[in-house]
Design an enzyme around this catalytic site. Structure first.
Site, PDB file in Angstrom:
ATOM      1  N   VAL A 126       0.869  -1.274  -0.263  1.00 44.27           N
ATOM      2  CA  VAL A 126       0.067  -0.037  -0.064  1.00 44.27           C
ATOM      3  C   VAL A 126       0.966   1.134   0.018  1.00 44.27           C
ATOM      4  O   VAL A 126       0.470   2.345  -0.519  1.00 44.27           O
ATOM      5  CB  VAL A 126      -0.756   0.126   1.218  1.00 44.27           C
ATOM      6  N   GLN A 143       7.564 -17.032  -7.515  1.00 44.43           N
ATOM      7  CA  GLN A 143       6.757 -17.404  -6.395  1.00 44.43           C
ATOM      8  C   GLN A 143       6.049 -18.557  -6.996  1.00 44.43           C
ATOM      9  O   GLN A 143       4.839 -19.082  -6.229  1.00 44.43           O
ATOM     10  CB  GLN A 143       5.841 -16.551  -5.816  1.00 44.43           C
ATOM     11  N   LYS A 167       5.587 -25.000 -13.104  1.00 39.42           N
ATOM     12  CA  LYS A 167       3.952 -24.851 -13.217  1.00 39.42           C
ATOM     13  C   LYS A 167       3.420 -26.421 -13.355  1.00 39.42           C
ATOM     14  O   LYS A 167       2.453 -26.686 -12.709  1.00 39.42           O
ATOM     15  CB  LYS A 167       3.799 -24.153 -14.217  1.00 39.42           C
TER      16      LYS A 167
END
EC number: 1.1.1.318
Length: 309
Positions: free
Chosen positions: A40, A88, A134
């Protein structure tokens, strides 16, 4: 149709994530984004988070590496879409564990958005780093019995078309063009907004449950030679063509540093091996997005290239 599923996007401030967040809102889904407290206040991502809030996205504070925050966020939604980045991908096992514990998720979309990783003929290091990692996540999802959709969206327009895949270039070629291999295998290019739209359309669709959703719109399938010919037509000029034989590409991959060798390997898989189009979509494992959702007005490659002329 009942009410629209509540969707949580993990990695929503990333490259493809933001398009999926926006598509989710546009399609009328209650949309949640998992963000870290630090995001943020980040000068760039903070602006994006603010934009999400203005669109009506609910922010859930948490972190991929904080199990309790993940479970808490996931318990509030029906569908989880992961768009986490390259580094990630392997850590999505943490999302799988949290989904398993939460026990309420109707569908999980792991971070894919490229080649179908079960149909690749890639060389190392791309084989392991870009694709096998993946595929391992797919197997983990299946082993846990989590309902899934895998989105094989092939090439992001924004990565490939502004330079026509020219190494080190920032604009498309005007004089000469380097073509990998013989330039004949067909590849598929999709605009990021359209990838977002098709992904969200699939969320509540029983036809995409436990399937691979392939984005193969007929007007976006081009060989490298066809892409160059289209560009030449647009600029009214014939380019000098330099074909790089596969042996040279393989040598370049072996000699290039990380991460260039990975990108070269992905290009080799797509443009030399033809891994986007060298197999048929069988109904047992896959469905095609533009057939399922003919109402989506997708951007064609031809339209997309106009902005660079």
């Amino acid at each position: 149709m009942g009410s629209k599923s509540k969707i949580l996007i993990i990695g929503g401030t990333g490259y493809i994530g933001k398009f999926i967040v926006e598509a989710s809102v546009k399609e009328g889904h209650p949309t949640f984004a998992l963000v870290r407290e630090t995001t943020v206040s980040d000068p760039v991502k903070g602006k994006l988070v603010e934009k999400f809030q203005n669109l009506g996205v609910s922010l859930l504070y948490g972190d991929l590496y904080d199990h309790d925050s993940l479970v808490k966020a996931i318990k509030q939604v029906d569908v989880v879409i992961s768009t986490v980045g390259f580094m990630q991908i392997a850590d999505q096992t943490k999302i799988i564990a949290a989904i398993k514990e939460a026990g309420n998720v109707k569908r999980f979309f792991p971070s894919e958005f490229g080649n179908d990783v079960d149909h690749v003929n890639a060389v190392e290091p791309a084989k392991s780093v870009a694709f096998a990692v993946k595929a391992n996540i797919r197997r983990a999802v299946e082993a846990e019995g989590i309902p899934y959709t895998y989105v094989a969206s092939n090439c992001f327009n924004g990565y490939f078309l502004p330079t026509l895949v020219q190494p080190g270039a920032t604009t498309p070629p005007r004089d000469k063009v380097i073509i990998p291999g013989d330039g004949n295998p067909k590849a598929i290019f999709n605009k990021e907004e359209d990838i977002g739209t098709y992904t969200i359309k699939a969320v509540d669709d029983p036809r995409t449950l436990n399937k691979i959703l392939y984005l193969r719109p007929s007007n976006n399938i081009y060989s490298f030679n066809e892409l160059v010919a289209l560009w030449e037509k647009k600029i009214g000029k014939t380019l000098e063509k330099i074909y790089v034989p596969e042996e040279q590409i393989l040598k370049d991959i072996q000699e290039a540093p990380i991460p260039i060798n990975i990108f070269l390997g992905i290009n080799h898989s797509v443009f030399v091996k033809g891994d986007h189009t060298n197999f048929e979509i069988e109904p047992s494992f896959g469905v095609e997005a533009s057939e399922l959702y003919p109402e989506v007005k997708y951007t064609t490659v031809e339209e997309y290239l106009d902005q660079f002329v």
